[in-house]
Design a protein around this motif. Structure first.
Motif, PDB file in Angstrom:
ATOM      1  N   ASP A 192       0.808  -1.211   0.000  1.00  0.00           N
ATOM      2  CA  ASP A 192       0.000   0.000   0.000  1.00  0.00           C
ATOM      3  C   ASP A 192       0.848   1.270   0.000  1.00  0.00           C
ATOM      4  O   ASP A 192       0.355   2.343  -0.366  1.00  0.00           O
ATOM      5  CB  ASP A 192      -0.956   0.011   1.202  1.00  0.00           C
ATOM      6  N   ALA A 193       2.105   1.181   0.399  1.00  0.00           N
ATOM      7  CA  ALA A 193       3.014   2.332   0.402  1.00  0.00           C
ATOM      8  C   ALA A 193       4.436   1.791   0.301  1.00  0.00           C
ATOM      9  O   ALA A 193       5.162   1.734   1.297  1.00  0.00           O
ATOM     10  CB  ALA A 193       2.838   3.164   1.673  1.00  0.00           C
ATOM     11  N   PRO A 194       4.866   1.377  -0.871  1.00  0.00           N
ATOM     12  CA  PRO A 194       6.134   0.655  -1.020  1.00  0.00           C
ATOM     13  C   PRO A 194       7.344   1.418  -0.488  1.00  0.00           C
ATOM     14  O   PRO A 194       7.487   2.626  -0.722  1.00  0.00           O
ATOM     15  CB  PRO A 194       6.239   0.441  -2.534  1.00  0.00           C
ATOM     16  N   ARG A 195       8.201   0.683   0.237  1.00  0.00           N
ATOM     17  CA  ARG A 195       9.438   1.259   0.777  1.00  0.00           C
ATOM     18  C   ARG A 195      10.681   0.490   0.350  1.00  0.00           C
ATOM     19  O   ARG A 195      11.730   1.095   0.153  1.00  0.00           O
ATOM     20  CB  ARG A 195       9.388   1.286   2.314  1.00  0.00           C
ATOM     21  N   TYR A 196      10.558  -0.834   0.257  1.00  0.00           N
ATOM     22  CA  TYR A 196      11.746  -1.648   0.031  1.00  0.00           C
ATOM     23  C   TYR A 196      11.509  -2.668  -1.079  1.00  0.00           C
ATOM     24  O   TYR A 196      10.415  -3.224  -1.209  1.00  0.00           O
ATOM     25  CB  TYR A 196      12.138  -2.378   1.323  1.00  0.00           C
ATOM     26  N   ALA A 197      12.562  -2.878  -1.857  1.00  0.00           N
ATOM     27  CA  ALA A 197      12.552  -3.901  -2.901  1.00  0.00           C
ATOM     28  C   ALA A 197      13.643  -4.912  -2.596  1.00  0.00           C
ATOM     29  O   ALA A 197      14.744  -4.541  -2.178  1.00  0.00           O
ATOM     30  CB  ALA A 197      12.784  -3.279  -4.272  1.00  0.00           C
ATOM     31  N   VAL A 198      13.330  -6.185  -2.806  1.00  0.00           N
ATOM     32  CA  VAL A 198      14.277  -7.273  -2.571  1.00  0.00           C
ATOM     33  C   VAL A 198      14.354  -8.134  -3.829  1.00  0.00           C
ATOM     34  O   VAL A 198      13.316  -8.467  -4.417  1.00  0.00           O
ATOM     35  CB  VAL A 198      13.855  -8.155  -1.374  1.00  0.00           C
ATOM     36  N   ALA A 217      13.840 -14.314   0.099  1.00  0.00           N
ATOM     37  CA  ALA A 217      13.435 -12.913  -0.035  1.00  0.00           C
ATOM     38  C   ALA A 217      12.530 -12.503   1.118  1.00  0.00           C
ATOM     39  O   ALA A 217      12.639 -11.390   1.646  1.00  0.00           O
ATOM     40  CB  ALA A 217      12.732 -12.701  -1.375  1.00  0.00           C
ATOM     41  N   ARG A 218      11.631 -13.388   1.506  1.00  0.00           N
ATOM     42  CA  ARG A 218      10.728 -13.094   2.628  1.00  0.00           C
ATOM     43  C   ARG A 218      11.515 -12.833   3.906  1.00  0.00           C
ATOM     44  O   ARG A 218      11.239 -11.865   4.640  1.00  0.00           O
ATOM     45  CB  ARG A 218       9.779 -14.277   2.841  1.00  0.00           C
ATOM     46  N   GLU A 219      12.501 -13.662   4.204  1.00  0.00           N
ATOM     47  CA  GLU A 219      13.267 -13.498   5.445  1.00  0.00           C
ATOM     48  C   GLU A 219      14.094 -12.222   5.418  1.00  0.00           C
ATOM     49  O   GLU A 219      14.217 -11.529   6.433  1.00  0.00           O
ATOM     50  CB  GLU A 219      14.165 -14.715   5.667  1.00  0.00           C
ATOM     51  N   VAL A 220      14.671 -11.883   4.275  1.00  0.00           N
ATOM     52  CA  VAL A 220      15.425 -10.638   4.167  1.00  0.00           C
ATOM     53  C   VAL A 220      14.489  -9.447   4.294  1.00  0.00           C
ATOM     54  O   VAL A 220      14.791  -8.459   4.987  1.00  0.00           O
ATOM     55  CB  VAL A 220      16.210 -10.600   2.840  1.00  0.00           C
ATOM     56  N   MET A 221      13.327  -9.517   3.651  1.00  0.00           N
ATOM     57  CA  MET A 221      12.355  -8.432   3.738  1.00  0.00           C
ATOM     58  C   MET A 221      11.879  -8.235   5.172  1.00  0.00           C
ATOM     59  O   MET A 221      11.718  -7.091   5.635  1.00  0.00           O
ATOM     60  CB  MET A 221      11.164  -8.708   2.815  1.00  0.00           C
TER      61      MET A 221
END
Length: 427
Positions: free
Chosen positions: A333-339, A358-362
């Motif tokens: 809803d308000a993107p901040r980070y890309a992995v 990716a989930r764990e890093v995010m």
């Protein structure tokens, strides 16, 4: 000593990297080979730029012993190769959002439907039989047949132009050289590279449309691409050096606007949100963050590394397995980070090895953000309903989903070379 000069202290260089995120990525990679890049989609700051397996650079300070160097240089998983910027890979189905934007630019109605029977008229196969697909569902289900059918409405040159605007085939000024640009093929490239067969054939576009054929990218480019899709306004540039001598370097947000309409970007992002949050999306189970109401969007990808011929795509030999990719951004809803995660020879689908890591890093990135920690106390969104079809379950038994850290894989000799002819598999 004659001619010597006293050492002069240099200026302090402060990087954007976050040691906690970098270390978490290294942990979840385990013994796997590949790359992970994390970017702040608001300003381009690179929080993680991992190449695995890694090595201790202090070994090279006073001259590395020949035996040690040879062990590193000869190891099949190539620890001396920086896979984040110098290793190039076919992006597989992570490229489909770029193709979708090209189709929209060409005037394709996203509501137009294609029937996926599992086999295209050229003999190319899809990893499932998805039935009637519009653009949203084709991204969510990673349906090859949709993109095979539609791709020539845009054509390879428009696909290439769109992908370049999203960050592919570029080197970025991050203070680190030795970046490989990869390749986005075009009709002009075909004429220049294959003078005996200079005509671009429509059947060649089908492989490009799903991130195969001659298409190659690096992990940093994938992170820029994902960040631009997530930001939705600015052509974000990556920044690795935060400051030199106390003077901040320019922000990656000080850039022109993206040349895409908000409506088109919303269509593509909607498909990526469904990948991770619709139970029938290709990475639903592996994309649940468990952090209150924060949700992640993503796209799985499988990149073929060899020509299967008439044999099976499955193999227990590490070097013969497909590459496994996953790109993601959060919150939706308000993107901040890309992995971005690339697992070299990681197995069948992008959801089996790439998405869990990716989930764990995010999760680590979000938990370090005070505003995101506040959202963890909020109730989670309503649980998705409907059948759950994890990637790889259609048409063939999937490889087991891998929970980090990864188990070790026996070492086997690894061939080198460029992209191979493509035969579709689970995405």
């Amino acid at each position: 000593v004659g001619g010597s000069r006293p050492a002069v202290p240099g200026k302090d260089v402060v990087l954007t990297l976050d040691a906690d995120v970098q270390n978490r990525a290294l942990e979840v990679f385990g013994d796997e080979s590949g790359a992970c890049v994390v970017m702040d989609v608001r300003n381009g700051d690179i929080l993680c730029m991992l190449s695995a397996p890694s090595f201790d650079p202090n070994l090279f300070v006073s001259g590395v012993p020949t035996r040690t160097y040879r062990a590193l240089a000869d190891y099949e998983r190539k620890p001396l190769l920086d896979k984040a910027i110098n290793g190039t890979f076919p992006p597989g189905s992570t490229f489909k959002p770029a193709t979708a934007l090209a189709l929209l630019a060409a005037g394709v109605d996203p509501a137009d439907r294609v029937n996926c029977s599992g086999v295209f008229r050229t003999g190319q196969r899809c990893w499932g039989r998805h039935g009637s697909q519009d653009m949203h569902n084709a991204i969510k289900n990673s349906c090859d047949i949709y993109f095979y059918t539609m791709c020539n409405r845009a054509g390879v040159d428009l696909i290439r132009d769109t992908a370049m605007k999203l960050g592919f085939e570029h080197e970025f000024d991050i203070g680190v050289d030795n970046q490989r640009k990869g390749l986005l093929p075009s009709t002009e490239w075909k004429r220049r590279t294959f003078p005996r067969d200079p005509v671009w054939h429509p059947g060649e576009t089908t492989s490009v449309a799903i991130g195969q054929g001659a298409v190659t990218v690096n992990a940093l480019q994938l992170a820029v691409y994902t960040s631009r899709l997530a930001n939705g306004r600015k052509a974000i540039l990556p920044r690795l050096i935060k400051s030199v001598g106390g003077v901040d370097r320019p922000s990656g947000a000080e850039v022109p606007d993206l040349p895409f309409s908000v409506e088109h970007l919303d269509i593509v992002r909607g498909g990526m949100i469904a990948v991770a949050n619709d139970r029938s999306g290709t990475a639903y189970r592996q994309s649940q963050l468990g952090l209150g109401d924060i949700q992640m969007a993503g796209k799985t990808g499988t990149a073929q590394t060899r020509n299967y011929g008439s044999g099976s795509r499955r193999s227990n030999v590490w070097s013969q397995k497909d590459h496994n990719l996953f790109i993601a951004f959060a919150p939706v809803d308000a993107p901040r980070y890309a992995v971005v995660v690339i697992i070299e020879h990681g197995g069948r689908g992008g959801g089996t090895a790439g998405a869990p890591r990716a989930r764990e890093v995010m999760r680590t990135v979000l938990l370090k953000d005070p505003e995101m920690r506040e959202r963890i106390t909020r109730p989670p969104p309503p649980e998705a309903t409907g059948p759950q079809i994890d990637e790889g379950e259609i048409g063939a038994a999937p490889e087991s989903a891998v929970a980090p850290p990864a188990p070790s894989v026996p070492a086997t000799p690894r061939p080198t070379g460029g992209p191979r002819p493509y035969l579709s598999g689970p995405q």
